[in-house]
Design a protein around this motif. Structure first.
Motif, short mmCIF file in Angstrom:
data_model
loop_
_atom_site.label_atom_id
_atom_site.label_comp_id
_atom_site.label_asym_id
_atom_site.label_seq_id
_atom_site.Cartn_x
_atom_site.Cartn_y
_atom_site.Cartn_z
N GLU A 172 0.84 -1.05 -0.12
CA GLU A 172 0.11 0.04 -0.01
C GLU A 172 0.72 1.37 -0.06
OE1 GLU A 172 -2.43 3.17 1.32
OE2 GLU A 172 -0.77 2.41 2.31
N ARG A 173 2.19 1.17 0.67
CA ARG A 173 2.87 2.38 0.74
C ARG A 173 3.71 2.73 -0.64
NH1 ARG A 173 4.17 0.58 5.96
NH2 ARG A 173 5.93 -0.40 5.45
N ALA A 174 3.77 1.52 -1.32
CA ALA A 174 4.39 1.69 -2.61
C ALA A 174 3.55 2.34 -3.62
CB ALA A 174 4.90 0.26 -3.18
N VAL A 175 2.46 2.68 -3.56
CA VAL A 175 1.72 3.38 -4.43
C VAL A 175 1.93 5.04 -4.20
CG1 VAL A 175 -0.79 4.05 -4.82
CG2 VAL A 175 -0.40 1.85 -4.31
N LEU A 176 2.12 5.50 -5.33
CA LEU A 176 2.65 6.88 -5.23
C LEU A 176 1.41 7.53 -4.32
CD1 LEU A 176 4.42 7.46 -8.56
CD2 LEU A 176 5.46 7.08 -6.28
N ARG A 177 1.58 8.99 -3.53
CA ARG A 177 0.47 9.61 -3.15
C ARG A 177 0.27 10.56 -4.31
NH1 ARG A 177 0.42 5.23 -0.46
NH2 ARG A 177 -0.41 5.40 1.65
N GLU A 178 -0.80 11.44 -4.03
CA GLU A 178 -1.10 12.92 -5.09
C GLU A 178 -1.41 13.90 -4.07
OE1 GLU A 178 -4.16 11.40 -7.52
OE2 GLU A 178 -3.23 9.48 -8.52
N ALA A 179 -1.13 14.98 -4.55
CA ALA A 179 -1.32 16.17 -4.11
C ALA A 179 -1.27 17.31 -5.15
CB ALA A 179 -0.48 16.59 -3.05
N VAL A 180 -1.93 18.52 -5.05
CA VAL A 180 -1.62 19.73 -5.74
C VAL A 180 -0.89 20.69 -4.77
CG1 VAL A 180 -2.83 21.58 -6.96
CG2 VAL A 180 -3.71 19.11 -6.94
N ILE A 181 0.13 21.02 -5.48
CA ILE A 181 0.92 22.09 -4.61
C ILE A 181 1.35 23.27 -5.34
CG2 ILE A 181 2.17 20.21 -3.34
CD1 ILE A 181 4.65 20.30 -5.03
N ASN A 182 2.13 24.17 -4.95
CA ASN A 182 2.42 25.59 -5.34
C ASN A 182 4.04 25.56 -5.97
OD1 ASN A 182 3.37 28.32 -6.04
ND2 ASN A 182 1.44 28.97 -4.96
N VAL A 183 4.33 25.40 -7.11
CA VAL A 183 5.45 25.56 -7.76
C VAL A 183 5.85 26.64 -8.53
CG1 VAL A 183 7.37 24.35 -9.24
CG2 VAL A 183 5.74 22.98 -7.72
N GLU A 184 6.53 27.83 -8.08
CA GLU A 184 6.95 29.16 -8.66
C GLU A 184 5.68 29.81 -8.89
OE1 GLU A 184 9.75 30.10 -8.54
OE2 GLU A 184 11.03 28.37 -8.18
N GLY A 185 4.76 29.78 -7.91
CA GLY A 185 3.54 30.59 -8.34
C GLY A 185 2.48 29.81 -8.96
N GLN A 186 2.59 28.59 -9.40
CA GLN A 186 1.82 27.68 -10.65
C GLN A 186 1.19 26.57 -9.66
OE1 GLN A 186 3.35 26.13 -14.16
NE2 GLN A 186 1.58 27.12 -14.86
N ARG A 187 -0.04 26.16 -9.90
CA ARG A 187 -0.56 25.26 -9.26
C ARG A 187 -0.09 23.89 -10.02
NH1 ARG A 187 -1.77 25.35 -4.28
NH2 ARG A 187 -3.45 23.93 -4.32
N VAL A 188 0.67 22.79 -9.20
CA VAL A 188 0.96 21.72 -10.09
C VAL A 188 0.40 20.41 -9.05
CG1 VAL A 188 3.00 20.61 -10.94
CG2 VAL A 188 2.94 23.01 -10.78
N GLY A 189 0.14 19.52 -10.18
CA GLY A 189 -0.13 18.25 -9.65
C GLY A 189 0.83 17.50 -9.75
N VAL A 190 1.07 16.78 -8.52
CA VAL A 190 2.30 15.70 -7.96
C VAL A 190 1.93 14.37 -7.74
CG1 VAL A 190 3.71 17.80 -7.76
CG2 VAL A 190 2.56 16.86 -5.92
N ARG A 191 2.67 13.49 -8.10
CA ARG A 191 2.67 12.13 -7.09
C ARG A 191 3.84 11.95 -7.01
NH1 ARG A 191 1.87 8.11 -10.88
NH2 ARG A 191 0.32 6.67 -9.65
#
Length: 813
Positions: free
Chosen positions: A668-687
């Motif tokens: 279960e931990r091997a599955v990548l987590r997901e979030a939306v964060i701020n990168v240089e003033g832009q909203r970026v989806g991350v895993r």
């Protein structure tokens, strides 16, 4: 006590209208023949009476020691008694109160032990380092001789600090006698001893007490320099240097004090420029260890502020930081903070139901403060007032707290003794006190305007203050100053002279009575702490008293002697820096490891019948609730003073199906987590890989917060995987990554669109503490809407934690 108008504090030079040429002795700064005494009148040394001459002849037939003792006056004996009582109330029951033995205390002796073992070099190889850890310096070296004589001992560690603080008590008494010329000058040492904050911290090995003591010595020596001899300036510089190297907060307070005193008394320094120049050379020599330290660690101040959580290193605006600083500064001067019990400081730095300073002494302190404010033209009064203003400067950089502001109790004790002396003079002989007062006269218009202004300003300030004690204090001080300026007190004294006969009490009787009252108060404070201190606070955990050092290590040693084959897993979560305390009390035994049950809950670890966990109550509750363990047995409990469990000695086994449970959790931990964060003033989806954090999204955001002191680390994944999806394609020229000491192998796949073929780049670099950031350029600018990033540490096979402090991409757009 000298009167403000007619009898200022003693000057270093005789005051004559047409002084003859100075003798060599006078040019050297010797005290003048004409001195001022506490009664307020300038007097020449009186000729010996026949009785005195006869007494002197009688002493010639006594042994030298008897003649010496007979020549000591009552005030000096009371001062000696005050110092003896001070030492008794510092040393009795030293390991019983405070009930904790804190990491900062153990750190000093333990660091000295390790310094000796390394040939007086620190871990970086620096010979006789200036500072250790979070700014400790001189206090480590003070433990050298006690360690060689007594070995590692909590009692000896604390006793060193307690004995050093005698300097403060002596300095207060000497200042009051030699400079302020009080009749009851010995009372200052007792008032300092009776101060709850000083009582508590002078019984610990915290470096703040040592700093305050050397600071008090430096202040006393400076006043002697101003009033006795310029030669005291060398001692002042030496004691100030000792204070400076004792505590990180001193790095602002000591230079600021030196600056204001230099400006305040510049004419006197210029008059004695020879001594000042030689003292400057001494200062330059004493500053060399600090200069070496700053050259080796130029960012040390910033790191300490971050470690202490200062608002100065946050994202607040300049205006907000200035506002916060001003607010903290004046709070550090408030009567509410010092005289009323508060919940601002951690409970381990408080005595329950006591203010930092005894509330009963506040009236005397206000009288003393009013006196020095009326006599600011006198160097001693001006210096004391400036010191009061300087002391909160250091604590306001972070947050006012008693550890950063303990040195405030030194001028507070001086003010209290000055006010106490004035009250006792009136009690001793009110008629004489009235006759010393000048005849009432009409104040000048300027003086009336100033006095009215003081009264109005005091009334306005008292109105806007929130707390009653601050309002009353400001109002009382304004009345004392304003009414004195208007001449109302002089008129009242004149009226009383005509109608009041008064009384006369023996000075010896009054001094003995006052000494008795203050001594009893000191003994009661000690008795209360030893009897009730353990029960004042019931939060014995990490954020409370951090109780248990004296108890748990004895229990561990006893258990080990009974069952030497046992391997201990000792939870570090009960105190700050548990590893330091482990080394202090037990050394580095192979049978003791630092850890807790959480590590055994995350993945399967070796566990057999010889493994014994030392758990905290919440960890024990977690263990009981977990299906991963069975056969949980408590073999011993170490209890808090109130009888609740502090530590559990526990043996246990894994459940039969533990392999299946851990395999499912790892998948279960091997599955990548997901979030939306701020990168240089832009909203970026991350895993991203599963991180060692409660808030996964917040932790991954710290990769892009431009703060080199925050980081993201994987829980067990190697490589660290990060996937980023931009709202639109971005052109990337390269990137930089902060990894510190690691061999980083990095692969980046750039997808110009979500369904395009990737462009792949591979990079490799080795970081270090001196160059923690690696910078790489792409062979050519590359477009990417989707980016797959992997960082591998080839020398850390999984499960491993990969740390990244900062990741910054160089965008073209």
């Amino acid at each position: 006590m000298p009167k403000a108008k007619r009898t200022p504090a003693p000057k270093p030079k005789a005051r004559r209208k047409s002084p003859p040429a100075k003798t060599k002795k006078e040019r050297a700064g010797a005290p003048p023949a004409r001195v001022r005494v506490a009664g307020g009148k300038a007097q020449r040394p009186a000729r010996q009476t026949e009785a005195a001459q006869e007494a002197l002849r009688g002493t010639r037939n006594l042994p030298a020691w008897a003649s010496f003792i007979k020549g000591i006056d009552l005030s000096t004996w009371l001062f000696v008694g005050a110092i003896v009582l001070y030492l008794v109330t510092r040393l009795v029951g030293l390991t019983r109160y405070p009930i904790y033995f804190f990491t900062d205390e153990a750190f000093q002796t333990q660091t000295m032990v390790e310094l000796i073992e390394r040939g007086y070099r620190d871990v970086d190889g620096v010979k006789f380092p200036t500072y250790f850890g979070a700014g400790m310096g001189l206090t480590v070296y003070l433990q050298w001789l006690p360690y060689l004589l007594f070995g590692k001992s909590a009692l000896a560690t604390r006793a060193v600090s307690a004995v050093v603080t005698v300097i403060a008590a002596v300095a207060v008494g000497v200042s009051l006698r030699a400079v302020f010329q009080l009749k009851y000058w010995w009372s200052g040492a007792l008032f300092l001893a009776l101060t709850p904050a000083w009582f508590l911290h002078s019984r610990t090995a915290f470096e703040t007490g040592v700093f305050a003591s050397f600071y008090a010595g430096a202040l006393c020596s400076y006043l002697l320099y101003r009033y006795r001899s310029p030669r005291y300036l060398y001692l002042t510089v030496a004691l100030a240097a000792l204070a400076f190297y004792s505590y990180n907060a001193a790095q602002m307070i000591v230079p600021a004090t030196a600056l204001v005193l230099f400006v305040s008394d510049w004419r006197y320094h210029l008059q004695h420029r020879g001594s000042a120049v030689r003292a400057a050379f001494l200062l330059a020599v004493l500053a060399l260890p600090y200069l070496r330290y700053k050259l080796d660690q130029p960012d040390s101040a910033d790191e300490i502020l971050r470690l202490l959580g200062s608002y100065l290193v946050t994202d607040l605006s300049i205006a907000q930081k200035v506002s916060f600083y001003i607010s903290e500064y004046f709070f550090g001067l408030s009567a509410y903070y010092w005289y009323i019990p508060n919940d601002r400081d951690l409970v381990r730095h408080l005595m329950k139901d006591y203010g930092h300073i005894m509330l009963a002494t506040l009236p005397f302190a206000l009288l003393g403060l009013a006196y020095i404010l009326r006599n600011l033209r006198e160097p001693a009064c001006r210096a004391l007032f400036l010191v009061l203003l300087v002391i909160p400067l250091g604590g306001a950089l972070v947050q006012v707290s008693i550890t950063r502001g303990l040195v405030f109790t030194i001028p507070a004790a001086l003010l209290t003794a000055i006010g106490f002396d004035r009250v006792l003079r009136w009690i001793e002989n009110p008629r004489a006190a009235l006759e010393e007062s000048p005849p009432a006269s009409n104040p000048t218009g300027r003086r009336v305007a100033a006095s009215v202004g003081i009264l109005l300003a005091g009334a306005a300030l008292a109105f806007f203050l929130d707390r009653t004690v601050d309002r009353v204090s400001i109002a009382a001080l304004a009345i004392l100053l304003g009414f004195h300026g208007l001449g109302l007190f002089d008129k009242l004294k004149g009226w009383m002279r005509d109608r009041f006969t008064g009384w006369k009490i023996s000075q010896a009787f009054l001094a003995l009575a006052a000494f008795g009252v203050l001594s009893v108060a000191n003994i009661r404070l000690l008795t209360d702490a030893l009897k009730n201190g353990a029960d004042w606070w019931t939060n014995y955990s990490m954020d409370g008293m951090q109780y248990g050092a004296f108890q748990i290590y004895d229990a561990i040693e006893d258990y080990h002697q009974r069952q030497p084959e046992t391997e201990f897993i000792f939870s570090p979560n009960w105190t700050n820096g548990a590893d330091v305390l482990n080394r202090f009390f037990l050394g580095v035994p192979p049978w003791l490891k630092s850890g807790n049950i959480e590590g055994y809950l995350q993945r399967k670890r070796p566990l057999d019948e010889n493994t014994l966990f030392i758990m905290l109550p919440d960890e024990y509750a977690t263990t009981l609730a977990s299906p991963k363990f069975t056969d949980v047995r408590v073999e011993q409990i170490v209890r808090n003073p109130d009888g609740t469990p502090a530590f559990y000695f526990v043996r246990l086994r894994y459940a039969e199906n533990i392999d299946e449970v851990f395999a499912a959790e790892q998948a279960e931990r091997a599955v990548l987590r997901e979030a939306v964060i701020n990168v240089e003033g832009q909203r970026v989806g991350v895993r991203f890989s599963y991180l060692d954090a409660v808030d996964q999204a917040h932790s991954v955001q710290e990769l892009f917060d431009h703060d080199r002191f925050t980081l993201a680390k994987t829980l067990e994944a190697n490589p660290f995987i990060l996937e980023m999806t931009f709202p639109a394609p971005r052109t990337i020229r390269g990137f930089s990554i902060t990894v510190h000491t690691v061999d980083a192998q990095i692969v980046i796949h750039c997808y110009s669109t979500l369904d395009a073929e990737p462009v792949t780049y591979a990079f490799e670099g080795i970081g270090s503490d001196d160059a923690p950031t690696l910078t790489f350029e792409f062979p050519e600018p590359t477009q990417a809407q989707f980016l797959h990033f992997e960082m591998l540490d080839p020398h850390s096979p999984p499960p491993a934690q990969i740390h990244i402090w900062e990741l910054t991409f160089a965008f073209n757009d």
